[in-house]
Write an enzyme that holds these catalytic residues in place. Sequence first.
Site, PDB file in Angstrom:
ATOM      1  N   LYS A  40       0.838  -1.209   0.000  1.00 32.85           N
ATOM      2  CA  LYS A  40       0.000   0.000   0.000  1.00 32.85           C
ATOM      3  C   LYS A  40       0.867   1.252   0.000  1.00 32.85           C
ATOM      4  O   LYS A  40       0.588   2.210  -0.724  1.00 32.85           O
ATOM      5  CB  LYS A  40      -0.891  -0.019   1.248  1.00 32.85           C
ATOM      6  CG  LYS A  40      -1.542   1.309   1.575  1.00 32.85           C
ATOM      7  CD  LYS A  40      -2.433   1.238   2.798  1.00 32.85           C
ATOM      8  CE  LYS A  40      -1.764   1.582   4.100  1.00 32.85           C
ATOM      9  NZ  LYS A  40      -1.417   2.986   4.312  1.00 32.85           N
ATOM     10  N   CYS A 137      -5.362   7.744   9.118  1.00 35.69           N
ATOM     11  CA  CYS A 137      -5.741   7.102  10.374  1.00 35.69           C
ATOM     12  C   CYS A 137      -5.549   8.073  11.538  1.00 35.69           C
ATOM     13  O   CYS A 137      -4.611   8.871  11.544  1.00 35.69           O
ATOM     14  CB  CYS A 137      -4.892   5.854  10.588  1.00 35.69           C
ATOM     15  SG  CYS A 137      -5.395   4.495   9.536  1.00 35.69           S
ATOM     16  N   ASP A 327       4.052   0.245  12.186  1.00 43.07           N
ATOM     17  CA  ASP A 327       2.887  -0.511  11.704  1.00 43.07           C
ATOM     18  C   ASP A 327       2.917  -1.994  12.114  1.00 43.07           C
ATOM     19  O   ASP A 327       1.946  -2.702  11.912  1.00 43.07           O
ATOM     20  CB  ASP A 327       2.806  -0.419  10.179  1.00 43.07           C
ATOM     21  CG  ASP A 327       2.684   1.019   9.725  1.00 43.07           C
ATOM     22  OD1 ASP A 327       1.588   1.553   9.756  1.00 43.07           O
ATOM     23  OD2 ASP A 327       3.726   1.617   9.383  1.00 43.07           O
ATOM     24  N   VAL A 349       7.194   6.786  16.960  1.00 42.34           N
ATOM     25  CA  VAL A 349       6.919   7.442  15.672  1.00 42.34           C
ATOM     26  C   VAL A 349       5.652   8.302  15.735  1.00 42.34           C
ATOM     27  O   VAL A 349       5.637   9.434  15.258  1.00 42.34           O
ATOM     28  CB  VAL A 349       6.832   6.396  14.536  1.00 42.34           C
ATOM     29  CG1 VAL A 349       6.512   7.062  13.203  1.00 42.34           C
ATOM     30  CG2 VAL A 349       8.133   5.610  14.444  1.00 42.34           C
TER      31      VAL A 349
HETATM   32  N1  EPU Z   1       5.525  14.475  10.745  1.00 40.52           N
HETATM   33  C1  EPU Z   1       5.565  15.815  11.079  1.00 40.52           C
HETATM   34  N2  EPU Z   1       5.398  16.719  10.042  1.00 40.52           N
HETATM   35  C2  EPU Z   1       5.214  16.342   8.754  1.00 40.52           C
HETATM   36  C3  EPU Z   1       5.193  14.965   8.439  1.00 40.52           C
HETATM   37  C4  EPU Z   1       5.348  14.053   9.474  1.00 40.52           C
HETATM   38  O1  EPU Z   1       5.727  16.183  12.237  1.00 40.52           O
HETATM   39  O2  EPU Z   1       5.075  17.215   7.874  1.00 40.52           O
HETATM   40  C5  EPU Z   1       5.656  13.470  11.827  1.00 40.52           C
HETATM   41  C6  EPU Z   1       4.379  12.645  11.989  1.00 40.52           C
HETATM   42  O3  EPU Z   1       3.428  13.316  12.767  1.00 40.52           O
HETATM   43  C7  EPU Z   1       4.889  11.369  12.621  1.00 40.52           C
HETATM   44  C8  EPU Z   1       6.299  11.238  12.016  1.00 40.52           C
HETATM   45  O4  EPU Z   1       6.651  12.515  11.489  1.00 40.52           O
HETATM   46  O5  EPU Z   1       4.988  11.547  14.006  1.00 40.52           O
HETATM   47  C9  EPU Z   1       6.429  10.204  10.930  1.00 40.52           C
HETATM   48  O6  EPU Z   1       5.472  10.435   9.926  1.00 40.52           O
HETATM   49  P1  EPU Z   1       5.734  10.050   8.394  1.00 40.52           P
HETATM   50  O7  EPU Z   1       5.691  11.301   7.589  1.00 40.52           O
HETATM   51  O8  EPU Z   1       6.973   9.218   8.313  1.00 40.52           O
HETATM   52  O9  EPU Z   1       4.490   9.169   8.099  1.00 40.52           O
HETATM   53  P2  EPU Z   1       3.523   9.207   6.840  1.00 40.52           P
HETATM   54  O10 EPU Z   1       4.298   9.417   5.595  1.00 40.52           O
HETATM   55  O11 EPU Z   1       2.372  10.092   7.126  1.00 40.52           O
HETATM   56  C10 EPU Z   1       3.770   6.672   6.281  1.00 40.52           C
HETATM   57  C11 EPU Z   1       2.813   5.533   6.150  1.00 40.52           C
HETATM   58  C12 EPU Z   1       2.345   5.107   7.514  1.00 40.52           C
HETATM   59  C13 EPU Z   1       3.557   4.694   8.352  1.00 40.52           C
HETATM   60  C14 EPU Z   1       4.549   5.870   8.407  1.00 40.52           C
HETATM   61  C15 EPU Z   1       5.825   5.528   9.137  1.00 40.52           C
HETATM   62  C16 EPU Z   1       1.789   5.925   4.022  1.00 40.52           C
HETATM   63  C17 EPU Z   1       0.561   6.248   3.258  1.00 40.52           C
HETATM   64  N3  EPU Z   1       1.683   5.920   5.330  1.00 40.52           N
HETATM   65  O12 EPU Z   1       3.016   7.732   6.878  1.00 40.52           O
HETATM   66  O13 EPU Z   1       1.522   3.984   7.341  1.00 40.52           O
HETATM   67  O14 EPU Z   1       3.147   4.344   9.633  1.00 40.52           O
HETATM   68  O15 EPU Z   1       4.891   6.289   7.072  1.00 40.52           O
HETATM   69  O16 EPU Z   1       6.509   4.523   8.473  1.00 40.52           O
HETATM   70  O17 EPU Z   1       2.814   5.616   3.437  1.00 40.52           O
HETATM   71  C18 EPU Z   1      -0.320   2.631   7.681  1.00 40.52           C
HETATM   72  O18 EPU Z   1       0.062   2.028   6.662  1.00 40.52           O
HETATM   73  O19 EPU Z   1      -1.251   2.250   8.429  1.00 40.52           O
HETATM   74  C19 EPU Z   1       0.347   3.867   8.027  1.00 40.52           C
HETATM   75  C20 EPU Z   1      -0.116   4.728   8.931  1.00 40.52           C
END
Ligand code: EPU
Length: 455
Positions: A40, A137, A327, A349
């Site tokens: 995904k 989520c 995850d 995280v």
């Molecule tokens: N964060 C910030 N500011 C930002 C972006 C992120 O503070 O602008 C923080 C977030 O709040 C969090 C941390 O950085 O505390 C990590 O967030 P990240 O940006 O790495 O996560 P994401 O890209 O939003 C993706 C996956 C998640 C997975 C995380 C960590 C997708 C669509 N989602 O989220 O997957 O948990 O990386 O590996 O790729 C899931 O599949 O259920 C899921 C939530």
Amino acid sequence: MSPAGAAAKNAAVAQPETADTVIFEGGKPLVGEVSVRGAKNLVTKAMVAALLADTPSTLKGVPAISDVAVVRGLLEAHAVTVTEDVDGELVLDPRGVKSAHFAEIDAHAGSSRIPILFCGPLLHQLGEAFIPDLGGCRIGDRPINFHLDALRAFGAELEKSYEGIRLKAPQRLVGAKVDLPYPSVGATEQVLLTAVRAKGVTELTNAAIEPEIIDLIAILQKMGAIIVVEPNRTIVIEGVESLQGYDHRAIADRNEAASWAAAALATRGDIYVRGAKQQDLMTFLNVYRKVGGLFDIDDEGIRFRHPGGAINPVVIETDVHPGFMTDWQQPMVVALTQAEGRSIVHETVYENRFGFTDALVQMGANIEVYKEGIASITRRVPRRPLEQAAVITGPTPLHGANIRVPDLRGGFSHVIAAVTSQGKSEVSNIGIISRGYEHLLQKLDGLGVSFELGA
Ligand code: EPU
């Protein structure tokens, strides 16, 4: 191992995607085989990458999950043609791309956070983009400040309004130096998807290096991008003027693979996960072995099984890659309710990823959540104030309960808990799990789970 699901035992599997409430009869080990297709967290980004090209792309191994449907809807709203003549193989043609009305973007985006990744490609193709209020989520604040700072650094102009954020690129975006405060997966993808066609060189430091990101880089390289992954989380991108479509098979979904592995452990079962890849699961496999879980790796997948007898408690700290993925912790917590002794999971995280444990406690688990965390461990990335910890003391027999799925990974854990429990459990809001797990009920049926659809 015999192929699972040859004959569906539960009448409900005929119409599973529409189910919102499912009643599980738990207490039996999950035994059989499941297949995982594309991840995904790569597939959705790869679909966005197709927007950057002048010619069509072909993406293979695409699972039938609702996050894919959301991105497809968003692409189609921008007049990208998406076809699926072969199951799991999307052809994405961006040649007619045009702007979409914000209401249409909003309607298609639903609860997804993907629209933010459309910004770079749309700014290159059309000079404008729009981000609606984002969902995803409910596992913390999930801010987008890293994304917006990066887009500004490339020269995008941002204007906030009550509907969302409008972005404009009056001239071609330019390469930038971006230093992420934390190795965010989404922000790293944002920089990659924007830098590949920006004028000049981009240097991204403190980048995320998850396998899905490396696969996205492989796709962009096939398209004509020039990207160097250097040591110490540094990625250097030399922008090019145009890109061509790609032909790519998505990396397998390691999060789904880990979920089924945990399900085998929790239920004292034995599951062969076809498509699971050892290289992307090494940290998970180390923890699995420490807990006492057994696994056999072959060319096609990994067989995960309970050892018989007792399993061991463990201390886990979630982290960015190559650490233990956030995850993976929710399904493992269910398995740890069956371990002999006290386990601790430190979540570093997200700031709110233990909400799902309330339902497990309702089912008989002994779990205490410490909202401020309980230890200071040396970490690969700087400690942030959002840490939480859960202490799980086992083994505790679980009993059936009426529970409501809170989010994707928490929801899968609830289903595992329901099938681990003795007796009936009514699990509502189960549709949310289809965001990231395809054919969930068919797979459970194939593994021997008894269930029926709720009213
Ligand atoms: N964060 C910030 N500011 C930002 C972006 C992120 O503070 O602008 C923080 C977030 O709040 C969090 C941390 O950085 O505390 C990590 O967030 P990240 O940006 O790495 O996560 P994401 O890209 O939003 C993706 C996956 C998640 C997975 C995380 C960590 C997708 C669509 N989602 O989220 O997957 O948990 O990386 O590996 O790729 C899931 O599949 O259920 C899921 C939530």
